[in-house]
Scaffold this motif. Structure first.
Motif, PDB file in Angstrom:
ATOM      1  N   ALA A  16       0.831  -1.380  -0.036  1.00  0.00           N
ATOM      2  CA  ALA A  16       0.036  -0.028   0.152  1.00  0.00           C
ATOM      3  C   ALA A  16       0.785   1.225  -0.091  1.00  0.00           C
ATOM      4  CB  ALA A  16      -0.971  -0.044   1.349  1.00  0.00           C
ATOM      5  N   PRO A  17       0.587   2.391  -0.893  1.00  0.00           N
ATOM      6  CA  PRO A  17       1.455   3.246  -0.924  1.00  0.00           C
ATOM      7  C   PRO A  17       1.472   4.283   0.413  1.00  0.00           C
ATOM      8  CG  PRO A  17      -0.517   3.793  -2.192  1.00  0.00           C
ATOM      9  CD  PRO A  17      -0.614   2.388  -1.858  1.00  0.00           C
ATOM     10  N   ILE A  18       2.423   5.117   0.515  1.00  0.00           N
ATOM     11  CA  ILE A  18       2.272   6.074   1.525  1.00  0.00           C
ATOM     12  C   ILE A  18       2.494   7.329   0.614  1.00  0.00           C
ATOM     13  CG2 ILE A  18       3.883   7.020   3.312  1.00  0.00           C
ATOM     14  CD1 ILE A  18       5.109   4.342   3.857  1.00  0.00           C
ATOM     15  N   TYR A  19       1.613   8.380   1.100  1.00  0.00           N
ATOM     16  CA  TYR A  19       1.596   9.489   0.418  1.00  0.00           C
ATOM     17  C   TYR A  19       1.981  10.663   1.293  1.00  0.00           C
ATOM     18  CZ  TYR A  19      -1.510   7.249  -2.865  1.00  0.00           C
ATOM     19  OH  TYR A  19      -2.295   6.421  -3.802  1.00  0.00           O
ATOM     20  N   ARG A  20       2.491  11.663   0.522  1.00  0.00           N
ATOM     21  CA  ARG A  20       2.961  13.085   1.171  1.00  0.00           C
ATOM     22  C   ARG A  20       2.907  14.085   0.302  1.00  0.00           C
ATOM     23  NH1 ARG A  20       8.632  14.706   1.902  1.00  0.00           N
ATOM     24  NH2 ARG A  20       9.263  13.099   1.005  1.00  0.00           N
ATOM     25  N   ASP A  21       2.663  15.151   0.703  1.00  0.00           N
ATOM     26  CA  ASP A  21       2.235  16.596  -0.180  1.00  0.00           C
ATOM     27  C   ASP A  21       3.655  16.877  -0.355  1.00  0.00           C
ATOM     28  OD1 ASP A  21      -0.204  16.525  -0.276  1.00  0.00           O
ATOM     29  OD2 ASP A  21      -0.676  17.567   1.686  1.00  0.00           O
ATOM     30  N   TYR A  22       4.056  17.338  -1.581  1.00  0.00           N
ATOM     31  CA  TYR A  22       5.227  18.202  -2.115  1.00  0.00           C
ATOM     32  C   TYR A  22       4.732  19.578  -2.371  1.00  0.00           C
ATOM     33  CZ  TYR A  22       8.499  20.014  -5.241  1.00  0.00           C
ATOM     34  OH  TYR A  22       9.267  20.884  -5.914  1.00  0.00           O
ATOM     35  N   TYR A  23       5.330  20.395  -1.719  1.00  0.00           N
ATOM     36  CA  TYR A  23       4.675  22.069  -1.682  1.00  0.00           C
ATOM     37  C   TYR A  23       5.450  22.732  -2.980  1.00  0.00           C
ATOM     38  CZ  TYR A  23       1.915  21.196   2.197  1.00  0.00           C
ATOM     39  OH  TYR A  23       1.018  20.547   3.147  1.00  0.00           O
ATOM     40  N   GLY A  24       6.588  22.279  -3.159  1.00  0.00           N
ATOM     41  CA  GLY A  24       7.539  23.278  -4.238  1.00  0.00           C
ATOM     42  C   GLY A  24       7.811  24.634  -3.834  1.00  0.00           C
ATOM     43  N   ILE A  25       7.563  25.728  -4.905  1.00  0.00           N
ATOM     44  CA  ILE A  25       7.560  27.034  -4.723  1.00  0.00           C
ATOM     45  C   ILE A  25       6.484  27.836  -3.837  1.00  0.00           C
ATOM     46  CG2 ILE A  25       9.102  27.107  -6.397  1.00  0.00           C
ATOM     47  CD1 ILE A  25       6.815  28.227  -8.209  1.00  0.00           C
ATOM     48  N   ALA A  26       6.664  28.645  -3.213  1.00  0.00           N
ATOM     49  CA  ALA A  26       5.565  29.566  -2.510  1.00  0.00           C
ATOM     50  C   ALA A  26       4.617  30.276  -3.785  1.00  0.00           C
ATOM     51  CB  ALA A  26       6.116  30.341  -1.543  1.00  0.00           C
ATOM     52  N   LYS A  27       3.657  30.499  -3.511  1.00  0.00           N
ATOM     53  CA  LYS A  27       2.665  31.191  -4.526  1.00  0.00           C
ATOM     54  C   LYS A  27       2.219  32.327  -3.842  1.00  0.00           C
ATOM     55  CE  LYS A  27       2.374  27.746  -7.513  1.00  0.00           C
ATOM     56  NZ  LYS A  27       2.616  27.783  -8.725  1.00  0.00           N
ATOM     57  N   ALA A  28       1.971  33.623  -4.682  1.00  0.00           N
ATOM     58  CA  ALA A  28       1.410  34.794  -3.905  1.00  0.00           C
ATOM     59  C   ALA A  28       0.109  34.631  -3.631  1.00  0.00           C
ATOM     60  CB  ALA A  28       1.516  35.926  -5.301  1.00  0.00           C
ATOM     61  N   VAL A  29      -0.289  35.557  -2.542  1.00  0.00           N
ATOM     62  CA  VAL A  29      -1.710  35.611  -2.071  1.00  0.00           C
ATOM     63  C   VAL A  29      -1.799  36.756  -1.806  1.00  0.00           C
ATOM     64  CG1 VAL A  29      -3.087  35.002  -0.114  1.00  0.00           C
ATOM     65  CG2 VAL A  29      -1.553  33.382  -0.866  1.00  0.00           C
ATOM     66  N   ILE A  30      -3.062  37.577  -2.264  1.00  0.00           N
ATOM     67  CA  ILE A  30      -3.266  39.179  -2.038  1.00  0.00           C
ATOM     68  C   ILE A  30      -4.376  39.116  -0.948  1.00  0.00           C
ATOM     69  CG2 ILE A  30      -4.294  41.084  -3.157  1.00  0.00           C
ATOM     70  CD1 ILE A  30      -3.312  39.926  -5.846  1.00  0.00           C
ATOM     71  N   ASP A  31      -4.222  40.008   0.224  1.00  0.00           N
ATOM     72  CA  ASP A  31      -4.975  40.066   1.191  1.00  0.00           C
ATOM     73  C   ASP A  31      -5.857  41.357   0.882  1.00  0.00           C
ATOM     74  OD1 ASP A  31      -6.334  40.839   3.590  1.00  0.00           O
ATOM     75  OD2 ASP A  31      -4.536  40.944   4.916  1.00  0.00           O
ATOM     76  N   SER A  32      -7.114  40.787   0.468  1.00  0.00           N
ATOM     77  CA  SER A  32      -8.131  42.078  -0.128  1.00  0.00           C
ATOM     78  C   SER A  32      -8.381  43.322   1.070  1.00  0.00           C
ATOM     79  CB  SER A  32      -9.427  41.144  -0.336  1.00  0.00           C
ATOM     80  OG  SER A  32     -10.066  40.627   0.921  1.00  0.00           O
ATOM     81  N   SER A  33      -7.995  42.674   2.410  1.00  0.00           N
ATOM     82  CA  SER A  33      -8.391  43.937   3.278  1.00  0.00           C
ATOM     83  C   SER A  33      -7.210  44.998   3.201  1.00  0.00           C
ATOM     84  CB  SER A  33      -8.390  43.198   4.644  1.00  0.00           C
ATOM     85  OG  SER A  33      -7.048  42.798   5.071  1.00  0.00           O
ATOM     86  N   LYS A  34      -6.220  44.765   2.368  1.00  0.00           N
ATOM     87  CA  LYS A  34      -4.982  45.722   2.584  1.00  0.00           C
ATOM     88  C   LYS A  34      -4.921  46.191   1.200  1.00  0.00           C
ATOM     89  CE  LYS A  34      -1.988  43.785   6.077  1.00  0.00           C
ATOM     90  NZ  LYS A  34      -0.447  43.224   6.166  1.00  0.00           N
ATOM     91  N   CYS A  35      -5.385  45.426  -0.025  1.00  0.00           N
ATOM     92  CA  CYS A  35      -5.474  46.044  -1.269  1.00  0.00           C
ATOM     93  C   CYS A  35      -6.082  47.157  -1.597  1.00  0.00           C
ATOM     94  CB  CYS A  35      -5.826  44.427  -2.230  1.00  0.00           C
ATOM     95  SG  CYS A  35      -5.977  45.145  -3.829  1.00  0.00           S
ATOM     96  N   ILE A  36      -5.464  48.192  -2.236  1.00  0.00           N
ATOM     97  CA  ILE A  36      -6.177  49.491  -2.591  1.00  0.00           C
ATOM     98  C   ILE A  36      -6.600  49.208  -4.096  1.00  0.00           C
ATOM     99  CG2 ILE A  36      -5.030  50.489  -0.874  1.00  0.00           C
ATOM    100  CD1 ILE A  36      -3.138  51.790  -2.738  1.00  0.00           C
ATOM    101  N   GLY A  37      -6.349  48.406  -4.777  1.00  0.00           N
ATOM    102  CA  GLY A  37      -6.924  48.406  -6.108  1.00  0.00           C
ATOM    103  C   GLY A  37      -6.068  49.123  -7.068  1.00  0.00           C
TER     104      GLY A  37
END
Length: 294
Positions: free
Chosen positions: A50-71
């Motif tokens: 039976a396989p053992i699974y593990r997440d691979y995350y790689g590079i970080a991705k951008a996230v925009i905080d809408s409460s700080k975004c001024i558009g």
């Protein structure tokens, strides 16, 4: 311990067929499929645990905080990957984001941060055979980092005469170079076509940058004998052993269709691959288990 990497300059040359045959002939216990975008070596390995699974995350991705975004739109204007979409708010298309950081650099209000997100599943079968592979999530491709993680799962604390077999990625890009790191012997499977010869020359140049033994074999040699001879002449010129020719054989397709090793059959392709294997272990100077029974 010898780490054998099997490569090809393009997909479809028979790399995995040869890898599977070598697994059967050597009875290898440590195996990795580093062709992570189209991993299928496991189809030739029945009875895995039976396989053992593990997440691979790689590079970080951008996230925009809408409460700080001024558009202001500076992030979208400066993103060369068109990864920032304008809906009600500015949001990031994580499939397109390459984590380069430009959006955070130009944002006047520090609304952009970066977060690690799963990009693939690392898969490990760990029983009598340790077999490592990965499955990228939809929209995520192969990367050198992912290939490196697949290889790390093998655990190289091995006996001195054990053979590790790695089915590498096709091409000459970053996944191939990651596959080449730390291996001892590279067998390049080529085919006698114009594109096959061109790809062979490119992958030889890439492999020469690493301290490895390089050898070549030619699959489906009889579909074009002129190109086969051209490849052999190139190998002679480059002082690279050409270990043999494998004929185009319908029995290979039959074996692959039902998940069998080609070495289970008495056919021309099987005999040719066995001879190539014998030549390879002669170069290595070590007899691996089952090699004398051919």
């Amino acid at each position: 311990m010898t780490r054998l990497l099997i490569l090809s300059g393009k997909g479809g040359t028979g790399k995995t067929t040869v890898a599977g045959a070598f697994i059967a002939l050597s009875q290898a216990k440590r195996i990795a499929d580093c062709d992570v975008e189209s991993a299928n070596l496991h189809l030739l390995l029945p009875g895995l645990s039976a396989p053992i699974y593990r997440d691979y995350y790689g590079i970080a991705k951008a996230v925009i905080d809408s409460s700080k975004c001024i558009g202001c739109g500076k992030c979208a204007d400066n993103c060369r990957f068109d990864a920032i979409i304008v809906k009600d708010d500015y949001i990031v298309d994580t499939l397109s984001c390459e984590g380069c950081g430009v959006c955070a650099l130009v944002c006047p209000n520090e609304a952009v941060t970066f977060a690690m997100m799963p990009q693939a599943k690392l898969i490990l079968y760990k029983d009598e055979i340790i077999f490592s592979m990965a499955e990228p999530h939809i929209g995520s491709g192969a990367s050198g980092l992912l290939v490196t993680e697949v290889k790390k799962q093998l655990d190289y604390a091995l006996e001195s005469k054990e053979l590790v077999i790695i089915d590498g990625s096709p091409g000459i890009g970053c996944p191939v170079k990651a596959s080449l790191v730390g291996v001892d012997f590279v067998l390049i499977v080529s085919e006698p076509s114009l594109s096959g010869f061109s790809d062979l020359k490119r992958i030889v140049v890439a492999a020469l940058g690493f301290n490895v033994i390089i050898a070549v074999c030619i699959n489906k040699y009889n579909i074009n004998l002129d190109n086969t001879r051209t490849i052999e002449e190139y190998c002679t010129k480059m002082n690279i052993p050409c270990l043999g020719r494998i004929p185009d054989d319908n029995q290979v397709r039959t074996a692959n269709d039902i998940g069998h090793f080609i070495t289970d059959y008495d056919c021309p392709a099987s005999e040719a691959i066995k001879k190539i294997y014998q030549k390879m272990i002669k170069i290595l100077g070590v007899n691996y288990e089952n090699s004398d029974s051919m």
